[in-house]
Design a protein around this motif. Structure first.
Motif, short mmCIF file in Angstrom:
data_model
loop_
_atom_site.label_atom_id
_atom_site.label_comp_id
_atom_site.label_asym_id
_atom_site.label_seq_id
_atom_site.Cartn_x
_atom_site.Cartn_y
_atom_site.Cartn_z
N ALA A 165 0.84 -1.21 0.00
CA ALA A 165 0.00 0.00 0.00
C ALA A 165 0.87 1.26 0.00
O ALA A 165 0.40 2.35 -0.31
CB ALA A 165 -0.91 0.00 1.23
N GLU A 166 2.14 1.12 0.33
CA GLU A 166 3.03 2.28 0.40
C GLU A 166 4.02 2.30 -0.77
O GLU A 166 4.36 3.37 -1.28
CB GLU A 166 3.81 2.26 1.73
CG GLU A 166 4.75 3.43 1.94
CD GLU A 166 4.04 4.78 2.11
OE1 GLU A 166 2.84 4.79 2.45
OE2 GLU A 166 4.69 5.83 1.87
N PHE A 167 4.50 1.11 -1.18
CA PHE A 167 5.55 1.05 -2.22
C PHE A 167 5.10 0.14 -3.36
O PHE A 167 4.52 -0.92 -3.12
CB PHE A 167 6.86 0.49 -1.63
CG PHE A 167 7.39 1.27 -0.47
CD1 PHE A 167 7.96 2.53 -0.64
CD2 PHE A 167 7.32 0.75 0.82
CE1 PHE A 167 8.45 3.25 0.44
CE2 PHE A 167 7.81 1.46 1.91
CZ PHE A 167 8.37 2.72 1.73
N ASP A 168 5.45 0.53 -4.60
CA ASP A 168 5.23 -0.36 -5.74
C ASP A 168 6.28 -1.46 -5.68
O ASP A 168 7.47 -1.17 -5.46
CB ASP A 168 5.41 0.39 -7.07
CG ASP A 168 4.28 1.38 -7.28
OD1 ASP A 168 3.19 1.16 -6.73
OD2 ASP A 168 4.52 2.38 -7.98
N LEU A 169 5.88 -2.69 -5.90
CA LEU A 169 6.80 -3.84 -5.91
C LEU A 169 7.85 -3.71 -4.79
O LEU A 169 9.06 -3.64 -5.05
CB LEU A 169 7.49 -3.97 -7.27
CG LEU A 169 6.55 -4.16 -8.47
CD1 LEU A 169 7.32 -4.12 -9.77
CD2 LEU A 169 5.77 -5.47 -8.35
N PRO A 170 7.40 -3.66 -3.54
CA PRO A 170 8.33 -3.35 -2.44
C PRO A 170 9.46 -4.34 -2.28
O PRO A 170 10.51 -3.98 -1.75
CB PRO A 170 7.42 -3.35 -1.20
CG PRO A 170 6.20 -4.08 -1.60
CD PRO A 170 6.03 -3.89 -3.07
N GLN A 171 9.27 -5.59 -2.72
CA GLN A 171 10.33 -6.58 -2.49
C GLN A 171 11.43 -6.50 -3.54
O GLN A 171 12.37 -7.29 -3.51
CB GLN A 171 9.74 -7.98 -2.40
CG GLN A 171 8.67 -8.05 -1.31
CD GLN A 171 8.70 -9.33 -0.51
OE1 GLN A 171 9.68 -10.04 -0.49
NE2 GLN A 171 7.60 -9.61 0.18
N GLU A 172 11.31 -5.56 -4.47
CA GLU A 172 12.38 -5.37 -5.45
C GLU A 172 13.26 -4.21 -5.03
O GLU A 172 12.76 -3.17 -4.59
CB GLU A 172 11.79 -5.07 -6.84
CG GLU A 172 11.19 -6.31 -7.46
CD GLU A 172 10.68 -6.05 -8.87
OE1 GLU A 172 10.95 -4.96 -9.44
OE2 GLU A 172 9.96 -6.93 -9.36
#
Ligand code: HEM
Length: 411
Positions: A333-340
Motif C-alpha cells: 500500500a506504500e511502495f510499488d513492488l516493495p520486495q524489489e
C-alpha cells in the motif's frame, strides 16, 4: 515455507522460524484484517505502514517505552492487568524509557553533535577513514564488507564523538555486536546485562570528561553533564545510561545497510552501471533505497500508559504494542513492488528511522556515513562479488541483517 501454510496467530517475534526469516510472516499479517494481537504477551502487533505511523504519532504519554524499546520474551510474558504505569526517575534510567517532558529534555541535552551542521563538519574525517581503510583492505582482495569496512568506520565515528581513542574502534564494534546478538535459546537480548556493561564502558569516558572539566569539547557527553534536570545534576551513571542508544545505534546499523546495499547493486549489474554513471549525484539517491530495503531493525515496543483506540485496536493501559518496521518496508500500500531493490525508486516516506517521539536522531550521521562508504567503495573498486556461502545473517528477533558479507575484489 509458503505463506499460506500458517495462520497469523503463529507470528511471535521470538519464534525460531520468525527469527530465521520474518518476511513471509509479515506478508500474512498485512493480508489479515485488523491489528494482530498476541494473547500470551498481551501485546498488539502493528504491521502496516500507515497504521504504524498512526500509533506512533499519538502523543500525550499514551505510549512510553517504559519496559525498554526491546523487551525480552520474559518481560512480555509479565502481564500488567491495567497497571504497569510507574516511571522511576531517581536514579534516571536511559531517556528512551521515559515519557515527556523528561524524554525530550535528555534527548535535547545530547543531540547537538548529531544535528545537520555538526554532522556536515565530519565529512572530511569520515572520507579519510573510508580511504584509509580501503588502502589497508583492498590489497587483501577479500574482507568482510559489513565489519571490516562499514563497521570500523561507524565505530570510529562513535569513538571520535565520545573521545575514545580510535585504536579502540574494533573493540567497541565487537562489543556492540556481541551484545546485540540474539540468544538462540530465549530469542531475546539480555537487556539488563547489556545495559550494565555499556554503562561501565561509557561510564569510564564520562568520568574522564568530568575530570577534564566537561568544557564542551565533547558535547555528546558534556551537554548531559551540564544539564540541570528538573533541579538536579545527573550522576556519572545516569549520564552514561543516556548515551547507550547513541553508542549502539551509531555502531551497528549503518554497516549492515551499506554492505547489503552494495550487494544488491552487485546483484543488479544494470543498476550498478546507472549508479556509477555519476557517483556524486546517484549515490545519495541509491542510499535512500538501501535505507528502505536493507534496514535490519525488525521491531520496537512501547507500553500503553492510557487506554487508546487506534486502527481498530482497543488498547488497554498496561498492554504493549510492537511496531514492525521490518514489515512496513514491504507494504504494497506504500511502495510499488516493495520486495524489489530499485536504486532510484520514488520514496515518499520511510519508517527505517522510526517516527514520532523516538525518531532516530542519528539520521544525518547515518546518511553521511552511508553516502561516503558506498561512494568511496564504488570509486575505488571497479568490480566486486560476494562469497555468499560464507556470508552470515544470524537469526534474530531484532536486528535481522547481514552480520558478515565477505566481498571479493576483482573479477
Ligand atoms: C542507517 C542507520 C540507522 C538506522 C536505520 C536507525 C534506525 C533507528 C530507528 C528505527 C529508531 C527508532 C527506534 C524506536 O522507534 O524505538 C532509532 C532511534 C535512535 N537512533 Fe538510530 N538508526 C541509524 C543510525 C543511527 C546513528 C548513526 C545514531 C547515532 C550516532 C543513532 C542513534 C539513535 C538514537 C539515539 C535513537 C533514539 C532512541 C530512542 O529515543 O528510543 N541511530 N534509530
Amino acid at each position: 515455507m509458503a505463506t499460506q501454510e500458517f495462520a497469523p496467530a503463529a507470528y511471535d517475534p521470538f519464534a525460531p522460524a520468525v527469527m530465521a526469516n520474518p518476511v513471509p510472516f509479515y506478508e500474512r499479517l498485512r493480508a489479515e484484517p485488523g491489528v494482530h494481537f498476541i494473547e500470551k504477551y498481551d501485546t498488539w502487533v502493528f504491521s502496516r505502514f500507515q497504521e504504524i505511523i498512526d500509533v506512533l504519532t499519538i502523543g500525550d504519554n499514551a505510549f512510553i517505552a517504559s519496559e525498554s524499546t526491546l523487551p525480552s520474551e520474559d518481560m512480555l510474558m509479565q502481564q500488567h492487568h491495567g497497571g504497569g504505569g510507574t516511571l522511576p526517575l531517581d536514579p534516571l534510567p536511559g531517556f528512551a524509557l521515559l515519557g515527556s517532558p523528561h524524554y525530550e529534555a535528555l534527548r535535547q541535552a545530547h543531540i547537538k553533535p548529531l544535528q545537520p551542521k555538526a554532522v556536515r563538519s565530519l565529512d572530511t574525517f569520515v572520507r579519510g577513514l573510508a580511504d584509509q581503510l580501503l588502502d589497508e583492505l583492498l590489497p587483501k582482495k577479500r574482507f568482510d564488507l559489513t565489519q571490516d569496512y562499514g563497521g570500523v568506520i561507524a565505530a570510529s565515528v562513535i569513538c571520535h564523538l565520545f573521545g575514545i581513542d580510535l585504536s579502540k574502534a574494533r573493540e567497541m564494534l565487537d562489543m556492540v555486536n556481541s551484545f546485540s546478538r540474539t540468544d538462540e535459546e530465549s530469542g531475546g537480548i539480555d537487556v539488563p546485562a547489556m545495559l550494565a556493561r555499556y554503562a561501565e564502558v561509557i561510564g569510564e569516558t564520562v568520568e574522564r570528561r568530568r575530570a577534564a572539566g566537561a568544557d564542551g569539547e565533547y558535547p555528546l557527553i558534556d551537554g548531559l553533564m551540564h544539564l540541570d534536570h528538573f533541579g538536579r545534576d545527573l550522576s556519572v551513571e545516569e549520564v552514561a545510561s543516556q548515551l547507550v542508544c547513541v553508542f549502539v545505534g551509531g555502531t551497528e546499523t549503518a554497516p549492515k545497510i551499506g554492505a547489503h546495499g552494495l550487494m544488491e547493486l552487485a546483484n543488479a549489474p544494470s543498476q550498478l552501471v546507472e549508479v556509477r554513471a555519476d557517483l556524486a549525484k546517484n549515490v545519495p539517491v541509491a542510499v535512500e533505497e538501501m535505507i528502505r530495503y536493507c534496514a535490519p531493525a525488525q521491531w520496537f515496543a512501547r507500553t500503553a500508559h492510557k487506554d487508546v483506540q487506534v486502527a481498530g485496536a482497543d488498547i488497554r493501559k498496561g498492554q504493549r504494542i510492537i511496531v514492525l518496521f521490518g514489515s512496513a518496508k514491504w507494504d504494497e500500500a506504500e511502495f510499488d513492488l516493495p520486495q524489489e531493490f530499485t536504486w532510484n525508486r520514488m520514496i515518499r516516506r520511510v519508517l527505517s528511522f522510526g517516527t514520532g517521539q523516538h525518531y532516530c536522531f542519528g539520521i544525518h550521521l547515518a546518511r553521511l556515513e552511508l553516502r561516503i562508504l558506498v561512494e568511496t567503495f564504488l570509486r575505488r573498486v571497479d568490480s566486486y562479488s560476494f562469497d555468499m556461502d560464507a556470508a552470515v545473517r544470524l537469526p534474530s528477533s531484532f536486528q535481522w541483517g547481514w552480520n558478515s558479507l565477505p566481498v571479493i575484489i576483482g573479477d
